[in-house]
Motif scaffolding. Structure first.
Motif, PDB file in Angstrom:
ATOM      1  N   THR A  65       0.838  -1.207   0.000  1.00 31.97           N
ATOM      2  CA  THR A  65       0.000   0.000   0.000  1.00 31.97           C
ATOM      3  C   THR A  65       0.868   1.251   0.000  1.00 31.97           C
ATOM      4  N   TYR A  66       1.908   1.223   0.847  1.00 33.45           N
ATOM      5  CA  TYR A  66       2.794   2.388   0.934  1.00 33.45           C
ATOM      6  C   TYR A  66       3.455   2.664  -0.414  1.00 33.45           C
ATOM      7  N   THR A  67       3.905   1.585  -1.072  1.00 30.38           N
ATOM      8  CA  THR A  67       4.560   1.751  -2.375  1.00 30.38           C
ATOM      9  C   THR A  67       3.603   2.383  -3.372  1.00 30.38           C
ATOM     10  N   THR A  68       2.348   1.902  -3.347  1.00 30.18           N
ATOM     11  CA  THR A  68       1.348   2.453  -4.267  1.00 30.18           C
ATOM     12  C   THR A  68       1.097   3.924  -3.961  1.00 30.18           C
ATOM     13  N   VAL A  69       0.897   4.214  -2.653  1.00 33.75           N
ATOM     14  CA  VAL A  69       0.630   5.600  -2.248  1.00 33.75           C
ATOM     15  C   VAL A  69       1.829   6.488  -2.582  1.00 33.75           C
ATOM     16  N   LYS A  70       3.035   5.962  -2.322  1.00 33.52           N
ATOM     17  CA  LYS A  70       4.254   6.733  -2.586  1.00 33.52           C
ATOM     18  C   LYS A  70       4.366   7.058  -4.082  1.00 33.52           C
ATOM     19  N   ASP A  71       4.082   6.028  -4.915  1.00 33.41           N
ATOM     20  CA  ASP A  71       4.135   6.255  -6.368  1.00 33.41           C
ATOM     21  C   ASP A  71       3.131   7.334  -6.770  1.00 33.41           C
ATOM     22  N   ASP A  72       1.897   7.217  -6.205  1.00 29.73           N
ATOM     23  CA  ASP A  72       0.858   8.196  -6.532  1.00 29.73           C
ATOM     24  C   ASP A  72       1.253   9.592  -6.070  1.00 29.73           C
ATOM     25  N   LEU A  73       1.838   9.657  -4.863  1.00 25.09           N
ATOM     26  CA  LEU A  73       2.233  10.956  -4.321  1.00 25.09           C
ATOM     27  C   LEU A  73       3.355  11.587  -5.150  1.00 25.09           C
ATOM     28  N   GLU A  74       4.245  10.742  -5.640  1.00 23.43           N
ATOM     29  CA  GLU A  74       5.332  11.275  -6.476  1.00 23.43           C
ATOM     30  C   GLU A  74       4.776  11.881  -7.758  1.00 23.43           C
ATOM     31  N   GLN A 103       6.140  17.177   2.901  1.00 29.10           N
ATOM     32  CA  GLN A 103       6.086  15.793   2.439  1.00 29.10           C
ATOM     33  C   GLN A 103       6.107  15.842   0.909  1.00 29.10           C
ATOM     34  N   ALA A 132      -1.510  15.172   1.788  1.00 28.32           N
ATOM     35  CA  ALA A 132      -2.451  14.977   0.684  1.00 28.32           C
ATOM     36  C   ALA A 132      -3.723  15.816   0.827  1.00 28.32           C
TER      37      ALA A 132
END
Lengths: 334, 179
Positions: A65-74, A103, A132
């Motif tokens: 989940t973190y990886t997905t969120v991190k990718d989206d946030l980037e 962030q 976010a």
């Protein structure tokens, strides 16, 4: 053989066997207790193992989940950076900004644009919190202030009698759009202003945001009219402020992420330090002054990341606009 | 001392001198004779039994204890053949007593009070063993060595040059292997 001897031997053997049986019974009981303890330990171990496996699965899920969120946030951070205006440097004015989210994405934002042949508009906002949710509000404000012909800024410039009314009307419009006591909308501070390049007049509305600093004739002057943040009251009664601005003057606007940036001893960077650095670098180009502030701030900051979003906007007024130069100004600014 | 040793002593006396002799020894000492192999009993009891056996049979105490050592070894060998099979000669086996066998015994019986041996390895044909134990059962060690020599079919001589019974700090058993 003597019967007594045999009898004693028999009794000895009988006693020995009895002792051996008692010992065997005792050892069996100890063995059983050990077995029970072992069983209990086994069950505890199994429970620990199950819990460990559950935590491992949860950790794997969280990492995914973190990886997905991190990718989206980037991606969102990249989009947010794209929304920021490029530096402007014309014969009449220049504008440069420094923006660093706490962030990936920020609740801070700024923009500037030409609203007419001679009116340069600018704003800086700071949505409560960061991350976010704040960034989404920031995106929403930006979309409403985008310099469209039918947008809020343009409409108010043309419908209001003067620039003071226009900046108040724009901030009021935003307040009407974002004030909702029944929702979880975030409120934000902002400073929206107009620089009349022809008349040499600066007009702005300060909605709970730190005051702007005008550097004129080698001195910093803090100019503020206070005000409530946008979206916190139904009728906040925003006011406008105005001052004359001379060629060579510089305007600095910042978010509290700079002044409240703290070092290892929890000491704030502070407003005085910021104003002083900008004063010392007053003769430098705006982008050079911004680089100095950035370096001082990074050296001051306690960690690898800022504790709040950081924004600084510098606007230089060079000289009054004239019609002949308008075409080049419009091309560079819009 | 473990009960198993007392039981072997009873067995040896009964085999050699009959049930009456063992019964008489117990009567003399006043001991019960109910020894459980795995339990530990006071060292004094084995010494009391040896004294009484000496009185009963007239055999010299040292020789009696030596004989007991000879009697014990086949049982030890039967229960722990791996200790004997690991060696092809007496000298190598005797060196392993303190260095390997006693270490393994302590793993199984942590409370076992075993004698200590130091060695002087003079040559392939000579070995000096230094025996130390509060029980001073050096003659039991002599009997065990003698039975071990028989197992490895080895001729030897043993000089007990210094003895704890004579006030020495430790017993010196000097062996020469003749084969």
């Amino acid at each position: 053989m003597d019967a007594d001897v045999l009898n004693r031997a028999y009794e000895r053997e009988k006693a020995r066997r009895k002792k051996a049986e008692a010992l065997l019974e005792e050892k069996s009981r100890e063995l059983y207790l050990s077995y029970e303890k072992l069983q209990e330990s086994h069950e505890q171990l199994q429970q620990t193992l199950d819990e460990h496996n559950r935590q491992t699965e949860e950790m794997t899920r969280l990492v995914t989940t973190y990886t997905t969120v991190k990718d989206d946030l980037e991606i969102a951070a990249s989009l947010q950076a794209d929304l920021l205006p490029d530096p402007v440097d014309t014969t009449t004015h220049a504008a440069h900004g420094y923006f660093q989210p706490a962030q990936f994405i920020a609740g801070d934002a700024y923009d500037y644009f030409m609203l007419s042949e001679s009116v340069f508009a600018f704003y800086i906002i700071d949505v409560e919190g960061h991350g976010a949710a704040s960034a989404m509000t920031s995106f929403a404000v930006h979309s409403q202030l985008t310099p469209k012909l039918d947008g809020i800024c343009s409409r108010n410039l043309h419908t209001c009698n003067n620039h003071a009314d226009a900046v108040i009307a724009t901030v009021n419009d935003l307040n009407n759009n974002f004030y909702n006591p029944d929702s979880k909308n975030k409120y934000f501070t902002m400073l929206y202003g107009m620089l009349d390049l022809q008349a040499g007049k600066l007009t702005w509305c300060q909605a709970g945001h730190p005051a702007l600093t005008l550097y004129s004739e080698g001195k910093p002057i803090e100019l503020g009219c206070g005000g409530f943040p946008v979206g916190i009251l139904e009728e906040p009664g925003f006011e406008a402020a105005e001052c004359d601005i001379k060629p060579g003057d510089r305007v600095a606007i910042y978010s509290d992420g700079i002044t409240e940036c703290y070092n290892e001893n929890k000491g704030f960077f502070g407003k005085d330090r910021l104003i002083d650095i900008l004063l010392q670098n007053r003769s430098s180009e705006a982008y050079q002054s911004i680089a100095t502030v950035r370096d001082e701030l990074l050296a001051w900051n306690a960690g690898d990341e800022f504790n709040d979003d950081v924004t600084l906007l510098l606007i230089d007024y060079k000289k009054p606009v004239d019609q002949a130069e308008w075409n080049s100004v419009a091309t560079l600014s819009l | 001392m473990k009960g198993v040793v007392f039981n072997y002593l009873a067995e040896m006396v009964e085999e050699g001198f009959g049930l009456e002799a063992w019964d008489s020894i117990l009567q003399t000492t006043g001991l019960s004779g109910n020894y459980i192999a795995s339990e530990t009993y006071p060292d004094e009891e084995i010494l009391m039994l040896v004294d009484a056996a000496h009185e009963k049979t007239g055999i010299d105490k040292k020789e009696l204890i030596r004989s007991f050592g000879r009697y014990l070894l086949p049982s030890f060998r039967e229960q722990n053949p791996q200790f004997f099979e690991a060696h092809t000669d007496l000298r190598s086996f005797l060196l392993s007593v303190d260095r390997m066998i006693h270490i393994e015994v302590r793993k199984l019986h942590p409370d076992a009070a075993l004698p200590e041996f130091d060695y002087d390895e003079e040559s392939e044909s000579e070995l000096t063993m230094y025996y130390t134990s509060p029980r001073k059962l050096c003659h039991l060690a002599e009997g065990l060595i003698d039975a071990s020599a028989e197992h490895y079919n080895t001729k030897y001589t043993l000089d007990h040059t210094e003895c704890m019974h004579d006030g020495a700090e430790r017993c010196t058993l000097h062996l020469k292997f003749l084969d």
